[in-house]
Design an enzyme around this catalytic site. Sequence first.
Site, PDB file in Angstrom:
ATOM      1  CB  VAL A  87      -0.968  -0.006   1.203  1.00  0.00           C
ATOM      2  CG1 VAL A  87      -1.870   1.218   1.161  1.00  0.00           C
ATOM      3  CG2 VAL A  87      -1.804  -1.277   1.207  1.00  0.00           C
ATOM      4  CB  CYS A  88       4.044   2.096   1.766  1.00  0.00           C
ATOM      5  SG  CYS A  88       3.577   1.550   3.397  1.00  0.00           S
ATOM      6  CB  SER A  89       4.877   0.687  -3.190  1.00  0.00           C
ATOM      7  OG  SER A  89       5.845   0.161  -2.311  1.00  0.00           O
ATOM      8  CG  ASP A  90       0.323   0.976  -5.355  1.00  0.00           C
ATOM      9  OD1 ASP A  90       1.139   1.345  -6.198  1.00  0.00           O
ATOM     10  OD2 ASP A  90      -0.134  -0.180  -5.310  1.00  0.00           O
TER      11      ASP A  90
END
Lengths: 195, 192
Positions: A87-90
């Site tokens: 989720v962090c990467s998005d």
Amino acid sequence: MKIKAVLLIFIICFFAGNACAASAAFENNIYNPGELKPTDSVLKVGVGNEAPAFTLPALSGKTVSLSDFRGRKNVVISFVPAAWTPVCSDQWPGYNIIQDIFESNDAVLLGITVDNIPTLFSWTNQMGKLWFDVLSDFWPHGSVAASFGVLRSDGMAERAMLIVDKKGLIRYIDVHNINQRPPLEDLVRELEKLK
Amino acid sequence: MFGKTSGLMVVILFLFTVIAVAAAESIPPKVGTALPDIDLLMPDNSADRKYLGLPSGGKTFQVGRIKAKVLIIQIYSMYCPYCQADAPNVNRLYGLLESNPALTGKVKLIGIGAGNTSFEVATYKKKYSVAFPLIPDADFKIHKIIGEVRTPYFIAVKITDGGRNEVVYSRLGALEDVEQFLGQIVRTVQSN
């Protein structure tokens, strides 16, 4: 009893995992920790409180203090749990295309994780050139996250969004479910309240 | 004893069936198959509805109701850096479709914002001046049905009379060479 146990195991297995539209930019480089406890910390700050002061090293090589913006800019602080996770990467790549929204609300964005600078360098390189400062709360580990009460028991930060106004007062806190990305409209709505 | 064992078997069989069905749906669309049924949110602006040939009213619609011979679907996200970089190419694809009399009205283009709310879709549309319809998929419902593909992902479906469809293109990755992509779609459709 056995039937209930088997049923429970199947249900857990079937619904485990979080949905995320991982960008091909991160293909084969994302570690999926699975579904995590939505929140795992106790807030130490509240809306209306003065935000805890902090100074952290930035990816750009400079150091950034919250007080740098006192009297000049509203500050959006985006804590994300860890580099190289789904989720962090998005999340930050989306903020990277809305600099105009931040500027129109007289705000800057500070992205903070508990990762070290080399890790943040490699990770954010996949996002394109970021316009905002990325800060490392690596050492003493998670001390800034802890001062806000958003450090989880496993050493990661929560997925938390805070807005600090020009007076240094906290105007918005969203300690979000770590498994989900906060909707952009929530942040924009709160920023527009500062006008 | 027999009753408990039978009950357990029935429960296990039922759960395996549910999982098998779910697994079958979670595979990316394959060429030659029909796209799984997906409910798309009805655009709230008349220009998008007119482009797609949809009447006003109704909350959702299905691919088969779009007035086109071929529909190109871009699965994207405003949070995806590759999608952001590819946005000008996809806009150019739309321009080529609309400027070629042989394709205009026959080959249409939509984007589905995986995990993107209506607000996020509108933000992306404004940022990149996207002129074709973008459909939100805030809860990843569509994204799950089409196999949780990475983004950007492109699917082309041939729409036949009666609203049936057949996938003629299904691939992960940015467009990059727009002319080559469009040529491939046209050739694929002509050869079918």
